[in-house]
Design a protein around this motif. Structure first.
Motif, PDB file in Angstrom:
ATOM      1  N   GLY A   1     -20.477  23.422   9.641  1.00 58.08           N
ATOM      2  CA  GLY A   1     -21.296  22.708  10.208  1.00 58.08           C
ATOM      3  C   GLY A   1     -21.850  22.856  11.778  1.00 58.08           C
TER       4      GLY A   1
ATOM      5  N   GLU B   1     -26.623  20.870   8.693  1.00 49.62           N
ATOM      6  CA  GLU B   1     -26.648  21.118   7.221  1.00 49.62           C
ATOM      7  C   GLU B   1     -28.208  21.714   6.782  1.00 49.62           C
ATOM      8  OE1 GLU B   1     -25.462  17.721   4.988  1.00 49.62           O
ATOM      9  OE2 GLU B   1     -23.662  17.230   6.211  1.00 49.62           O
TER      10      GLU B   1
ATOM     11  N   VAL C   1     -19.748  22.109   4.376  1.00 48.22           N
ATOM     12  CA  VAL C   1     -21.036  21.384   4.441  1.00 48.22           C
ATOM     13  C   VAL C   1     -21.906  21.731   3.624  1.00 48.22           C
ATOM     14  CG1 VAL C   1     -20.594  20.432   6.664  1.00 48.22           C
ATOM     15  CG2 VAL C   1     -22.091  22.649   6.167  1.00 48.22           C
ATOM     16  N   GLU C   2     -22.995  21.170   2.894  1.00 48.15           N
ATOM     17  CA  GLU C   2     -23.911  21.560   2.108  1.00 48.15           C
ATOM     18  C   GLU C   2     -25.129  21.878   3.059  1.00 48.15           C
ATOM     19  OE1 GLU C   2     -26.613  20.058  -1.606  1.00 48.15           O
ATOM     20  OE2 GLU C   2     -24.955  19.004  -1.229  1.00 48.15           O
ATOM     21  N   ILE C   3     -25.344  23.488   2.878  1.00 49.61           N
ATOM     22  CA  ILE C   3     -26.455  24.172   3.600  1.00 49.61           C
ATOM     23  C   ILE C   3     -27.908  23.948   3.001  1.00 49.61           C
ATOM     24  CG2 ILE C   3     -27.339  26.073   4.740  1.00 49.61           C
ATOM     25  CD1 ILE C   3     -24.667  24.682   5.931  1.00 49.61           C
TER      26      ILE C   3
END
Length: 291
Positions: free
Chosen positions: A94, A98, A123-125
Motif C-alpha cells: 500500500g 490501492e 492490498v488490491e491494486i
C-alpha cells in the motif's frame, strides 16, 4: 584513486560473492557480452556466488527469461535481485495506495502487477486514470525516446493532489544496442524536482541491497560486506550504491561512461579520474568491459 585492472580474475579471489549489474555489463539490451559471461562462469566454478542485482522493473522470473533470450546461460549466475521485486513488495503493502496510475509499456510491464506471494494480506491494486489515482506506479516512460519533460502537465496535477510516485527503476538512461533510452528514474527525478515525492527501491537505494542479501541467505550464504564486490557501469547507481553499503566496487567504464572515460579496450586513466571526480564516486577498481 581507482585501480585499473585487466580482468575480473585479477581481484575476484578476494571476494565470496559478486553483486553484478546487467545492462551495460553482462548484456547491451540486445545480446550478451561473451567475455562477461565467461568471467562469471569462471568465478562460479571456483566457488563464488553471483547475484545479478538489476534496476529492471521486471520480477526476477521475467529477468531470467530475458537473460536466456539475450544468450546469458543460467550457469553464469546463482540468483537475481530486481528493483521490480523490491518495488512490487512496497506497492502490495500500500505504499502508493490501492488505485494507481500506471506509467510504462503495459505489454512489457504487465507482470509487475502479478500477485506477490511473500506479502501477507496484500492490498488490491487497481489501475485507474490519473484523475482517480491515489498514487503513481512508474515502470518507465510511455515513449522511451521522448524528453521526460512531456510529463510536466500530468506531474504538476499529481503533485498538486499530493500523489507519491513509486519508481520501479531508478536508472536515468540505458543504451539498447546503439540507442540511448530514458528510464523510469528520469521521470522520478523530474517529479522530485517539481516538488513531488518519489519512492525508490533500486540502486543506489538500500531496499535492493537488502533484497540481494536475502537472496544470498536463501542460498544458505551469510557473507559479510567486506567479502562482496559490486560490479556495474552506473556511477550514480552501481558505484554510489556500493559505497553506501560499504561494499567494494568494480566500475565498468565502457558502458554508460564510455565516451567520458575515453574507453576503447580500457579507459584513459586521466579521463577516468576526471569523470570520477565529477561524479564524486570512488570505485575500488575499474575496467573497460567485464571480462
Amino acid at each position: 584513486m581507482t585501480e585499473i585492472i585487466s580482468a575480473l580474475s585479477d581481484v575476484s579471489d578476494r571476494y565470496e560473492a559478486l553483486f553484478v549489474d546487467l545492462w551495460g555489463c553482462v548484456h547491451n539490451g540486445v545480446t550478451a557480452y561473451p567475455e562477461a559471461v565467461a568471467a562469471l562462469q569462471a568465478y562460479r566454478r571456483k566457488g563464488g556466488i553471483v547475484v545479478l542485482v538489476t534496476n529492471s522493473p521486471k520480477p526476477r522470473a521475467g529477468v531470467a527469461v530475458q537473460m536466456a533470450k539475450f544468450g546469458v546461460p543460467d550457469d553464469a549466475y546463482d540468483t537475481i535481485a530486481t528493483s521490480g521485486d523490491s518495488a512490487r513488495a512496497a506497492m502490495f503493502t500500500g505504499a502508493v495506495g490501492e488505485k494507481v496510475y500506471f506509467m510504462g509499456e503495459w505489454e512489457r510491464d504487465e507482470e509487475f502487477f502479478q500477485p506477490l506471494e511473500v506479502i501477507d494480506n496484500p492490498v488490491e491494486i487497481t489501475r485507474v486514470p490519473l484523475a482517480e489515482a491515489e498514487g503513481i506506479v512508474c515502470c518507465g516512460p510511455f515513449d522511451p525516446m521522448a524528453d521526460p519533460a512531456v510529463n510536466r502537465p500530468d506531474f504538476l496535477y499529481a503533485k498538486t493532489k499530493g500523489l507519491k510516485l513509486l519508481c520501479a527503476n531508478p536508472d536515468i538512461v540505458v543504451d539498447r544496442g546503439e540507442v540511448r533510452e530514458w528510464c523510469a528514474g528520469a521521470l522520478a527525478r523530474l517529479y522530485t524536482e517539481m516538488g513531488g515525492e518519489s519512492l525508490y527501491f533500486g540502486k543506489p537505494h538500500p531496499p535492493i541491497y537488502d533484497l540481494a542479501r536475502r537472496r544470498l541467505a536463501a542460498l544458505g550464504k551469510d557473507i559479510p560486506a567486506a567479502s562482496i564486490l559490486a560490479i556495474g557501469d552506473g556511477a550514480q547507481t552501481d558505484i554510489r550504491g556500493a559505497m553506501g553499503e560499504d561494499i567494494d566496487s568494480l566500475f565498468i567504464t565502457g558502458g554508460l561512461a564510455a565516451e567520458d572515460t575515453q574507453t576503447t579496450h580500457q579507459p584513459n586513466k586521466d579521463a577516468l579520474e576526471a569523470y570520477l571526480e565529477k561524479e564524486k564516486v570512488a570505485p575500488n577498481f575499474s575496467i573497460g568491459q567485464l571480462r
